[in-house]
Write a protein that holds these residues in place. Structure first.
Motif, PDB file in Angstrom:
ATOM      1  N   LEU A  49      -2.806   2.811   5.675  1.00  0.00           N
ATOM      2  CA  LEU A  49      -1.466   2.662   5.151  1.00  0.00           C
ATOM      3  C   LEU A  49      -1.497   1.993   3.785  1.00  0.00           C
ATOM      4  CD1 LEU A  49       0.242  -0.387   6.730  1.00  0.00           C
ATOM      5  CD2 LEU A  49      -1.822   0.476   7.757  1.00  0.00           C
ATOM      6  N   THR A  50      -0.397   2.105   3.068  1.00  0.00           N
ATOM      7  CA  THR A  50      -0.259   1.490   1.752  1.00  0.00           C
ATOM      8  C   THR A  50       0.717   0.327   1.851  1.00  0.00           C
ATOM      9  OG1 THR A  50      -0.646   3.624   0.692  1.00  0.00           O
ATOM     10  CG2 THR A  50       0.375   1.908  -0.649  1.00  0.00           C
ATOM     11  N   VAL A  51       0.286  -0.833   1.363  1.00  0.00           N
ATOM     12  CA  VAL A  51       1.162  -2.006   1.328  1.00  0.00           C
ATOM     13  C   VAL A  51       1.291  -2.483  -0.112  1.00  0.00           C
ATOM     14  CG1 VAL A  51       0.689  -2.764   3.684  1.00  0.00           C
ATOM     15  CG2 VAL A  51      -0.766  -3.575   1.847  1.00  0.00           C
ATOM     16  N   ARG A  52       2.443  -3.003  -0.442  1.00  0.00           N
ATOM     17  CA  ARG A  52       2.699  -3.541  -1.783  1.00  0.00           C
ATOM     18  C   ARG A  52       2.758  -5.054  -1.656  1.00  0.00           C
ATOM     19  NH1 ARG A  52       5.424  -1.893  -6.962  1.00  0.00           N
ATOM     20  NH2 ARG A  52       4.425   0.058  -6.435  1.00  0.00           N
ATOM     21  N   VAL A  53       1.730  -5.703  -2.192  1.00  0.00           N
ATOM     22  CA  VAL A  53       1.604  -7.159  -2.088  1.00  0.00           C
ATOM     23  C   VAL A  53       1.100  -7.712  -3.424  1.00  0.00           C
ATOM     24  CG1 VAL A  53       1.239  -7.206   0.411  1.00  0.00           C
ATOM     25  CG2 VAL A  53      -0.720  -6.915  -1.102  1.00  0.00           C
ATOM     26  N   PRO A  54       1.198  -9.045  -3.624  1.00  0.00           N
ATOM     27  CA  PRO A  54       0.785  -9.628  -4.901  1.00  0.00           C
ATOM     28  C   PRO A  54      -0.718  -9.532  -5.183  1.00  0.00           C
ATOM     29  CG  PRO A  54       2.182 -11.159  -3.690  1.00  0.00           C
ATOM     30  CD  PRO A  54       1.877 -10.017  -2.785  1.00  0.00           C
ATOM     31  N   SER A  55      -1.555  -9.669  -4.151  1.00  0.00           N
ATOM     32  CA  SER A  55      -2.996  -9.673  -4.409  1.00  0.00           C
ATOM     33  C   SER A  55      -3.763  -9.130  -3.213  1.00  0.00           C
ATOM     34  CB  SER A  55      -3.477 -11.099  -4.704  1.00  0.00           C
ATOM     35  OG  SER A  55      -3.501 -11.854  -3.514  1.00  0.00           O
ATOM     36  N   LEU A  56      -5.034  -8.844  -3.450  1.00  0.00           N
ATOM     37  CA  LEU A  56      -5.909  -8.349  -2.393  1.00  0.00           C
ATOM     38  C   LEU A  56      -5.957  -9.307  -1.213  1.00  0.00           C
ATOM     39  CD1 LEU A  56      -7.972  -6.198  -1.525  1.00  0.00           C
ATOM     40  CD2 LEU A  56      -9.723  -7.514  -2.721  1.00  0.00           C
ATOM     41  N   TRP A  57      -5.837 -10.587  -1.483  1.00  0.00           N
ATOM     42  CA  TRP A  57      -5.902 -11.594  -0.421  1.00  0.00           C
ATOM     43  C   TRP A  57      -4.748 -11.481   0.565  1.00  0.00           C
ATOM     44  CZ3 TRP A  57     -10.511 -13.371  -0.246  1.00  0.00           C
ATOM     45  CH2 TRP A  57     -11.240 -13.511  -1.421  1.00  0.00           C
ATOM     46  N   ASP A  58      -3.664 -10.850   0.163  1.00  0.00           N
ATOM     47  CA  ASP A  58      -2.484 -10.712   1.022  1.00  0.00           C
ATOM     48  C   ASP A  58      -2.503  -9.458   1.891  1.00  0.00           C
ATOM     49  OD1 ASP A  58      -1.121 -13.033  -0.099  1.00  0.00           O
ATOM     50  OD2 ASP A  58      -0.918 -11.803  -1.907  1.00  0.00           O
ATOM     51  N   VAL A  59      -3.419  -8.553   1.618  1.00  0.00           N
ATOM     52  CA  VAL A  59      -3.416  -7.257   2.304  1.00  0.00           C
ATOM     53  C   VAL A  59      -3.673  -7.397   3.800  1.00  0.00           C
ATOM     54  CG1 VAL A  59      -4.496  -4.973   2.457  1.00  0.00           C
ATOM     55  CG2 VAL A  59      -4.096  -6.021   0.226  1.00  0.00           C
ATOM     56  N   GLY A  60      -4.707  -8.112   4.174  1.00  0.00           N
ATOM     57  CA  GLY A  60      -5.069  -8.217   5.592  1.00  0.00           C
ATOM     58  C   GLY A  60      -3.947  -8.763   6.444  1.00  0.00           C
ATOM     59  N   ALA A  61      -3.354  -9.856   6.001  1.00  0.00           N
ATOM     60  CA  ALA A  61      -2.272 -10.472   6.769  1.00  0.00           C
ATOM     61  C   ALA A  61      -1.055  -9.555   6.842  1.00  0.00           C
ATOM     62  CB  ALA A  61      -1.888 -11.809   6.159  1.00  0.00           C
ATOM     63  N   THR A  62      -0.688  -8.970   5.719  1.00  0.00           N
ATOM     64  CA  THR A  62       0.508  -8.125   5.685  1.00  0.00           C
ATOM     65  C   THR A  62       0.307  -6.850   6.499  1.00  0.00           C
ATOM     66  OG1 THR A  62       1.093  -8.979   3.504  1.00  0.00           O
ATOM     67  CG2 THR A  62       2.101  -6.895   4.165  1.00  0.00           C
ATOM     68  N   ALA A  63      -0.782  -6.136   6.256  1.00  0.00           N
ATOM     69  CA  ALA A  63      -1.032  -4.883   6.971  1.00  0.00           C
ATOM     70  C   ALA A  63      -1.219  -5.135   8.468  1.00  0.00           C
ATOM     71  CB  ALA A  63      -2.253  -4.175   6.386  1.00  0.00           C
ATOM     72  N   GLY A  64      -1.955  -6.170   8.820  1.00  0.00           N
ATOM     73  CA  GLY A  64      -2.154  -6.492  10.232  1.00  0.00           C
ATOM     74  C   GLY A  64      -0.850  -6.815  10.930  1.00  0.00           C
ATOM     75  N   ARG A  65       0.000  -7.586  10.262  1.00  0.00           N
ATOM     76  CA  ARG A  65       1.300  -7.968  10.832  1.00  0.00           C
ATOM     77  C   ARG A  65       2.195  -6.743  11.019  1.00  0.00           C
ATOM     78  NH1 ARG A  65       1.913 -12.492   8.229  1.00  0.00           N
ATOM     79  NH2 ARG A  65       2.440 -11.462   6.279  1.00  0.00           N
ATOM     80  N   VAL A  66       2.206  -5.835  10.034  1.00  0.00           N
ATOM     81  CA  VAL A  66       3.037  -4.636  10.094  1.00  0.00           C
ATOM     82  C   VAL A  66       2.606  -3.752  11.264  1.00  0.00           C
ATOM     83  CG1 VAL A  66       3.467  -2.451   8.886  1.00  0.00           C
ATOM     84  CG2 VAL A  66       3.704  -4.606   7.670  1.00  0.00           C
TER      85      VAL A  66
END
Length: 99
Positions: A49-66
């Motif tokens: 999936l594609t997520v729009r976040v401020p930095s690479l460090w935010d991807v895991g938490a955001t994508a996992g939560r979604v």
């Protein structure tokens, strides 16, 4: 904000999402805004999936939560066991260099 591609692997004990159409519809409906696609096996599903976040460090938490929230809507409990991520623009640029 930047677009990042994420691959989220989840485990679900003894179940294959492909064999449960109602739950599959619920999960994919929740992930439609992220352009999600899946590969499914017994006990494991990988979502891209594609997520729009401020930095690479935010991807895991955001994508996992979604992804976890999408399964919760289908009343399935899952464990996120791995998230891989990369920036979409950098990937497209690197892909062009190898062609």
């Amino acid at each position: 904000m930047r677009d990042y591609q994420a691959v989220v692997r989840v485990r679900h004990q003894g179940l294959n999402l492909a064999e449960h159409p109602d739950e599959l519809d619920t999960v994919t409906g929740e992930l439609v805004d992220y352009g999600a696609t899946a590969q499914m096996w017994d006990d494991v599903t990988e979502w891209t999936l594609t997520v729009r976040v401020p930095s690479l460090w935010d991807v895991g938490a955001t994508a996992g939560r979604v992804v976890r929230a999408a399964y919760n809507q289908a009343e399935w409990i899952v464990n996120v066991v791995r998230v891989d991520a990369w920036q979409v623009a950098e990937w497209e640029s690197a892909k062009g260099l190898s062609e």
